[in-house]
Design an enzyme around this catalytic site. Structure first.
Site, PDB file in Angstrom:
ATOM      1  CE  LYS A 145     -50.278  43.876 -82.545  1.00 30.23           C
ATOM      2  NZ  LYS A 145     -50.474  45.156 -83.223  1.00 30.23           N
ATOM      3  CD1 TRP A 202     -50.360  42.870 -79.764  1.00 26.99           C
ATOM      4  CD2 TRP A 202     -49.349  44.146 -78.244  1.00 26.99           C
ATOM      5  NE1 TRP A 202     -49.621  43.809 -80.436  1.00 26.99           N
ATOM      6  CE2 TRP A 202     -48.990  44.605 -79.532  1.00 26.99           C
ATOM      7  CE3 TRP A 202     -48.831  44.800 -77.134  1.00 26.99           C
ATOM      8  CZ2 TRP A 202     -48.138  45.682 -79.730  1.00 26.99           C
ATOM      9  CZ3 TRP A 202     -47.981  45.867 -77.322  1.00 26.99           C
ATOM     10  CH2 TRP A 202     -47.640  46.313 -78.612  1.00 26.99           C
ATOM     11  CD  GLU A 218     -28.257  44.421 -78.923  1.00 29.50           C
ATOM     12  OE1 GLU A 218     -28.548  44.000 -80.045  1.00 29.50           O
ATOM     13  OE2 GLU A 218     -28.517  43.772 -77.875  1.00 29.50           O
ATOM     14  CB  THR A 249     -26.531  39.844 -81.017  1.00 32.95           C
ATOM     15  OG1 THR A 249     -26.335  39.777 -82.444  1.00 32.95           O
ATOM     16  CG2 THR A 249     -26.471  41.300 -80.580  1.00 32.95           C
TER      17      THR A 249
END
Length: 562
Positions: free
Chosen positions: A441, A446, A333, A188
């Site tokens: 937030k 959101w 992944e 990653t």
């Protein structure tokens, strides 16, 4: 209870060398074209690629590399790198593609963590290898991807790739490997903490290649010429080096020159029909084409992923140049493909704007991947296109655990938590609204930073934009736009903020906008919001100053604004 009745089919393992063997046998004359580091154009066939891949396998075996050991690569998209994809994995070793754009300290950490036995490198990275070699004592040798005449002067003692291959006869038979044995290792980007390794299997990689070539995925065929701009060191170039030989597709590899002019000229010269890359690359290509007043003669589609494709970019490709954009989402992944924005028959009959509303999302899963969104309590949320949740995935090319982290699996009840926040609509189209660490937030609700970024870059004066959260005494967090202007363009803070009005709910409107010369990016081209948040950590929004009893210092804020 009686035993199950077993089928009576051949048990032929799914392995990577079978892909290049298939291409060599059934698409042997299909071309692989590379712009070389040496400056010229190299051209050969899948048949020749397999022969040289076998020579590489022989050479590595002669050097003492054993099945299961890792061989690293520091290389651009080119034919020698492609040979490593099959020559390393073909006898059971693991091909570990390393991102040369990372900091040297990160690269050294990755090489040591992977325990690479040899590292193959393009000669453009000679100075980098001289820096790395003393920090990587377990590497037995460094192999320059060149012939003797192009061997660079270096402090490090290196082997020459072409000399190693010339010593082998290529009379080698690919062994029958366990399809569940390791084939490739990708790390990653490591934006927070050390990078983590995803160790793929032959089986998972072949299944991924099948899926990538499907019509509702990237849709490769023997009629195509594909130019992967996405680097072969970035999640195996999204599986294109595996899917292209599976389909017999002409492969055009651009080397190190990824500027707009170089890409356009290579696409035109080689009749490229399809491409794939991250949005930052396409920004440069579009800018070049607009400035030069040129058009594509063969390119008909491109896959855009790595980070969200701004709707303005999608519309520019389709409306100005007639190129279909396939918006994609995935992650290291996941090998990496997860979803692609392709319409089904019924969706294609909807009004044009309704179609585009779907295509601007990340799309539907391809067979082999399943997904769901869950709430804070872990319960699955509805697919209504409105409800936000944490995105979880599973499938045969999704990791079970990270390399050398055998003690713990990241899975939650058999699902991999992606770290993305998303909605899924009734059509099954995924819309990534944020990374979980990037979501804003405000008052417990959101706000999608990605949606606000897409609106910002739709402004004709804005080249690139990021949206981050700033602390607010009343709402906890509020959005701040950090934008880069197009060269020669003029726009004020007030004009940019006004551009958002009527496009989102009022409580989503950004509280402020600032302009910078450039935005920080990761080594894979993604916006590096962690650095931006650090840069603007003490930034005080004007709306925060207006709150009675505001704990922020207005004088400090004024000084910071200059």
């Amino acid at each position: 209870m009686s035993a199950p009745l077993l089928g009576q089919m051949m048990d032929v393992p799914l392995t990577l060398p079978s892909l290049i063997a298939h291409a060599a046998r059934h698409h042997g004359s299909a071309q692989i074209v590379s712009r070389r580091i040496e400056g010229d154009i190299h051209r050969y066939t899948y048949r020749e690629c397999e022969a040289r891949s076998k020579q590489l396998a022989q050479a590595l075996i002669a050097l003492g590399v054993a099945p299961g050991e890792r061989v690293g690569t520091l290389a651009w998209n080119g034919y020698r790198h492609l040979e490593a994809y099959f020559g390393v994995t073909g006898f059971g070793a693991v091909c570990h593609t390393i991102n040369p754009r990372l900091f040297p300290e990160q690269i050294a950490w990755i090489v040591n963590h992977a325990d690479d036995r040899y590292v193959l490198f393009d000669i453009t990275f000679a100075a980098l290898v001289d820096t790395l070699a003393p920090q990587c004592p377990n590497v037995r040798g460094w192999i320059a991807l060149c012939d003797e005449s192009h061997r660079p002067p270096m402090r490090t003692q290196v082997l020459c790739y072409e000399t190693l291959l010339a010593a082998q006869d290529g009379r080698y038979t690919w062994p029958e490997l366990d399809e569940r044995s390791a084939s490739n290792l990708c790390y990653t980007s490591g934006t927070t903490g050390n990078p983590k390794g995803a160790l793929y299997t032959h089986r998972s990689s072949v299944l991924h290649a099948y899926a990538a070539a499907l019509p509702d995925a990237m849709g490769f065929s023997a009629l195509d010429a594909i130019l992967p701009v996405v680097p072969m060191f970035h999640v195996n170039a999204w599986g294109i080096p595996h899917a292209a030989p599976l389909a017999g597709t002409k492969l055009v590899l651009p080397g190190k020159d990824l500027d707009g002019k170089s890409l356009y000229e290579l696409m035109e010269a080689e009749g490229v029909t399809a491409s794939a890359g991250v949005p930052t690359v396409w920004l440069g290509l579009l800018a070049y084409m607009r400035g030069a007043g040129v058009r594509f003669s063969t390119l008909n589609r491109t896959v855009i992923g790595g980070s969200a494709c701004p709707p303005a970019m999608l519309r520019a490709f389709e409306d100005e140049y007639g190129v279909q954009v396939i918006h994609a989402w995935g992650m290291t992944e996941m090998s990496p493909l997860g979803t692609l924005s392709k319409l089904n028959w019924a969706q294609s009959k909807r009004p044009r704007e309704a179609q585009r509303a779907l295509l601007e999302k990340q799309g539907r899963v391809i067979f082999g991947v399943d997904m769901k969104i869950v709430g804070e309590d872990g319960r699955e949320l509805p697919w209504d296109g409105v409800t936000f949740g944490d995105l979880h995935v599973r499938g045969p090319w999704v990791i079970d655990r990270y390399f050398r982290q055998e003690s713990g699996s990241p899975l939650v009840e058999g699902w991999f938590p992606t770290g993305d926040v998303a909605t899924i609509d009734p059509d099954g189209f995924l819309h990534i609204t944020d990374r979980s660490k990037d979501v804003i937030k405000s008052g417990g609700e959101w706000i999608s930073s990605i949606d606000l970024e897409n609106i910002a870059v739709a402004h004709p004066a804005i080249a690139e934009a990021a949206c981050i959260a700033c602390a607010h005494p009343r709402w906890t967090e509020r959005p701040l736009i950090v934008a880069v202007k197009r060269p020669g363009a003029a726009v004020t803070r007030e004009e940019l903020l006004a551009f958002f009005e009527g496009k989102v709910a009022k409580w989503w409107l950004p509280d402020d906008a600032v302009f910078v010369d450039e935005l920080p990016h990761t080594a894979t081209g993604k916006l590096q919001k962690l650095k931006l948040r650090e840069q603007f950590r003490a930034y005080v929004l004007p709306t925060a100053l207006a709150v009675e009893g505001c704990p922020f210092d207005p004088a400090q804020d004024a000084a910071k604004r200059g």
